[in-house]
Scaffold this active site. Sequence first.
Site, short mmCIF file in Angstrom:
data_model
loop_
_atom_site.label_atom_id
_atom_site.label_comp_id
_atom_site.label_asym_id
_atom_site.label_seq_id
_atom_site.Cartn_x
_atom_site.Cartn_y
_atom_site.Cartn_z
N ASP A 250 -80.80 46.53 -13.74
CA ASP A 250 -80.98 45.58 -12.63
C ASP A 250 -80.35 46.16 -11.37
O ASP A 250 -79.20 46.61 -11.40
CB ASP A 250 -80.31 44.24 -12.97
N LYS B 129 -77.71 43.20 -3.30
CA LYS B 129 -76.77 42.67 -2.30
C LYS B 129 -75.41 43.34 -2.42
O LYS B 129 -74.91 43.55 -3.54
CB LYS B 129 -76.62 41.16 -2.47
N TYR C 139 -90.38 48.63 -18.86
CA TYR C 139 -90.43 48.60 -17.39
C TYR C 139 -91.07 49.86 -16.83
O TYR C 139 -91.82 49.81 -15.87
CB TYR C 139 -89.01 48.44 -16.83
#
Length: 211
Positions: free
Chosen positions: A116, A120, A191
Amino acid sequence: MRQRNVKNKKEIINNSKYIILNPSEYKNSWQSVFGNTNPIYIEIGMGKGDFILQNAIRYPNINFIGIEKYDSIIALAIKKIEKNELSNLRLVRMDALNILDVFSKEISKIYLNFSDPWPKDRHVKRRLTSDVFLSRYDKIFIDEPIIEFKTDNRGLFEYSLISFNNNGYVITEISLDLHHSNKDDNIMTEYERKFSMENHCIYYVKVQKNQ
Ligand SMILES: C[S@@+](CC[C@H](N)C(=O)[O-])C[C@H]1O[C@@H](n2cnc3c(N)ncnc32)[C@H](O)[C@@H]1O
């Protein structure tokens, strides 16, 4: 990863021979789980498990442990893995933040695939390649630390290269376009398959640290 609620997930987890339900009890004795002294490779954030499963099939003389944080996701991995009879694969459901509760100096390689990105700034410490995690990984390697990392996220890749360097790792292999490189032993993750079908570039790096 978007989570689909998996019905009976607890039951699937509790009844799988591949799951180690009490992993901290094996700290310092993971070889006993496998009944041999082969090297142990772990994948952190394995998702639905394709990568670790295909590795375990291809490399029977290496022991693999897949680590995943969420019940629903690990239940999906179990459903896939249960179709196989493998003595060199186990799964652990845990947050990698707690990795030092579970492993001592017994791991030979860590795989991080499509981790992940946590874009931020205030979430930087959650990235699996941040100082927080790299300093914990340091304590579980039996020999020189080796990490293999793949992502389609350029920002995370650049961040991770700097983080590896800051933590004493050197690059031993790198590709800025893995699927058009001459690396012929790549095993795809879920993924990776999805992103490559969408024509994303896949970044890959292998890093090592001399102790
Ligand atoms: C984007 S998915 C990638 C899954 C898989 N590696 C692949 O490439 O298809 C990231 C996975 O890492 C897991 N994950 C994220 N942080 C984790 C942590 N701290 N400990 C264990 N698993 C984690 C997530 O639950 C998710 O399944």
